[in-house]
Design a protein around this motif. Structure first.
Motif, short mmCIF file in Angstrom:
data_model
loop_
_atom_site.label_atom_id
_atom_site.label_comp_id
_atom_site.label_asym_id
_atom_site.label_seq_id
_atom_site.Cartn_x
_atom_site.Cartn_y
_atom_site.Cartn_z
N ASN A 2 -7.18 49.89 57.61
CA ASN A 2 -7.47 50.31 56.25
C ASN A 2 -7.03 49.22 55.28
O ASN A 2 -5.85 48.97 55.10
CB ASN A 2 -6.72 51.62 55.97
N ASN A 3 -7.97 48.56 54.64
CA ASN A 3 -7.64 47.50 53.69
C ASN A 3 -7.37 48.05 52.30
O ASN A 3 -7.19 47.29 51.36
CB ASN A 3 -8.77 46.47 53.63
N ASN A 4 -7.33 49.36 52.15
CA ASN A 4 -7.05 49.97 50.85
C ASN A 4 -5.62 50.49 50.78
O ASN A 4 -5.33 51.40 50.03
CB ASN A 4 -8.03 51.12 50.59
N LEU A 5 -4.73 49.91 51.56
CA LEU A 5 -3.34 50.35 51.54
C LEU A 5 -2.72 50.02 50.19
O LEU A 5 -3.05 49.03 49.56
CB LEU A 5 -2.54 49.64 52.64
N ASP A 6 -1.79 50.86 49.76
CA ASP A 6 -1.08 50.64 48.51
C ASP A 6 0.20 49.89 48.84
O ASP A 6 1.18 50.47 49.25
CB ASP A 6 -0.77 52.00 47.87
N TYR A 7 0.16 48.57 48.68
CA TYR A 7 1.33 47.75 48.97
C TYR A 7 2.30 47.86 47.81
O TYR A 7 2.06 47.34 46.73
CB TYR A 7 0.94 46.29 49.15
N GLN A 8 3.42 48.56 48.04
CA GLN A 8 4.37 48.75 46.96
C GLN A 8 5.43 47.65 46.93
O GLN A 8 5.90 47.29 45.87
CB GLN A 8 5.03 50.11 47.10
N PHE A 9 5.78 47.13 48.08
CA PHE A 9 6.82 46.12 48.15
C PHE A 9 6.66 45.35 49.44
O PHE A 9 6.36 45.94 50.48
CB PHE A 9 8.21 46.78 48.10
N GLY A 10 6.87 44.06 49.41
CA GLY A 10 6.79 43.26 50.62
C GLY A 10 7.81 42.15 50.60
O GLY A 10 8.14 41.62 49.53
N MET A 11 8.33 41.81 51.76
CA MET A 11 9.29 40.72 51.84
C MET A 11 9.15 40.00 53.17
O MET A 11 8.70 40.58 54.16
CB MET A 11 10.72 41.21 51.67
N TYR A 12 9.52 38.73 53.17
CA TYR A 12 9.53 37.94 54.39
C TYR A 12 10.90 38.08 55.02
O TYR A 12 11.93 37.94 54.36
CB TYR A 12 9.25 36.47 54.06
N ALA A 13 10.93 38.38 56.32
CA ALA A 13 12.17 38.51 57.07
C ALA A 13 12.28 37.32 58.02
O ALA A 13 11.63 37.31 59.08
CB ALA A 13 12.19 39.82 57.84
N PRO A 14 13.05 36.30 57.65
CA PRO A 14 13.11 35.08 58.47
C PRO A 14 13.66 35.31 59.88
O PRO A 14 13.25 34.64 60.82
CB PRO A 14 14.00 34.13 57.68
N ALA A 15 14.55 36.26 60.05
CA ALA A 15 15.15 36.50 61.37
C ALA A 15 14.10 36.91 62.40
O ALA A 15 14.22 36.58 63.58
CB ALA A 15 16.24 37.57 61.28
N ASP A 17 10.67 36.44 61.62
CA ASP A 17 9.45 35.74 61.22
C ASP A 17 8.32 36.74 60.98
O ASP A 17 7.22 36.63 61.50
CB ASP A 17 9.04 34.70 62.26
N SER A 18 8.66 37.77 60.18
CA SER A 18 7.72 38.85 59.90
C SER A 18 7.69 39.16 58.42
O SER A 18 8.63 38.86 57.69
CB SER A 18 8.16 40.13 60.64
N ILE A 19 6.60 39.77 58.03
CA ILE A 19 6.50 40.32 56.68
C ILE A 19 6.57 41.83 56.83
O ILE A 19 5.85 42.42 57.64
CB ILE A 19 5.20 39.87 56.00
N ILE A 20 7.45 42.41 56.05
CA ILE A 20 7.64 43.86 56.07
C ILE A 20 7.17 44.40 54.74
O ILE A 20 7.62 43.96 53.68
CB ILE A 20 9.12 44.21 56.31
N VAL A 48 1.01 24.00 59.18
CA VAL A 48 1.54 25.35 59.31
C VAL A 48 2.51 25.66 58.16
O VAL A 48 2.72 26.82 57.81
CB VAL A 48 2.17 25.59 60.70
N VAL A 49 3.06 24.61 57.56
CA VAL A 49 3.98 24.82 56.45
C VAL A 49 3.31 25.56 55.30
O VAL A 49 3.97 26.31 54.57
CB VAL A 49 4.60 23.47 55.97
N TYR A 50 2.01 25.41 55.13
CA TYR A 50 1.30 26.16 54.09
C TYR A 50 1.48 27.66 54.29
O TYR A 50 1.69 28.41 53.34
CB TYR A 50 -0.20 25.85 54.09
N LEU A 51 1.40 28.09 55.54
CA LEU A 51 1.51 29.53 55.82
C LEU A 51 2.94 30.02 55.69
O LEU A 51 3.18 31.13 55.22
CB LEU A 51 0.94 29.83 57.21
N TYR A 52 3.91 29.20 56.10
CA TYR A 52 5.31 29.62 55.95
C TYR A 52 5.69 29.71 54.48
O TYR A 52 6.39 30.64 54.07
CB TYR A 52 6.25 28.68 56.71
N ARG A 53 5.22 28.78 53.67
CA ARG A 53 5.50 28.83 52.24
C ARG A 53 4.85 30.07 51.63
O ARG A 53 5.46 30.77 50.82
CB ARG A 53 5.01 27.57 51.55
N LEU A 54 3.62 30.35 52.01
CA LEU A 54 2.92 31.53 51.51
C LEU A 54 3.68 32.80 51.89
O LEU A 54 3.88 33.69 51.06
CB LEU A 54 1.49 31.57 52.08
#
Length: 83
Positions: A2-15, A17-20, A48-54
């Motif tokens: 479902n691409n209509n999800l309501d993204y309320q908050f997101g963060m990168y978790a370096p430990a 290497d995920s986005i939550i 690949v640094v482009y994606l890590y920065r993003l």
């Protein structure tokens, strides 16, 4: 997916290497960057640094692109055009 999800908050978790992403209603979406990044073809492996920065700076945009067909590939290709 479902691409209509309501993204309320997101963060990168370096430990991990995920986005939550908190999608509301006590649910989360976890995007594993290593797996998503492995689907991208890089002209130079260092790109690949482009994606890590993003992922670190704008995790919600990373998630949105990761869920679109060729989204991350198109992003890397565009970054290569600009640089």
């Amino acid at each position: 997916m479902n691409n209509n999800l309501d993204y309320q908050f997101g963060m990168y978790a370096p430990a991990t290497d995920s986005i939550i992403i908190n999608t509301g209603e006590n649910s989360v979406l976890i995007i594993r960057c290593k797996e998503c990044n492995s689907s991208v073809t890089f002209d130079d492996p260092n790109d690949v640094v482009y994606l890590y920065r993003l992922a670190k700076e704008t995790p919600l945009l990373y998630a949105e692109l990761a869920m679109k067909e060729n989204g991350l590939q198109d992003y890397v290709d565009a970054m290569n055009e600009f640089n």
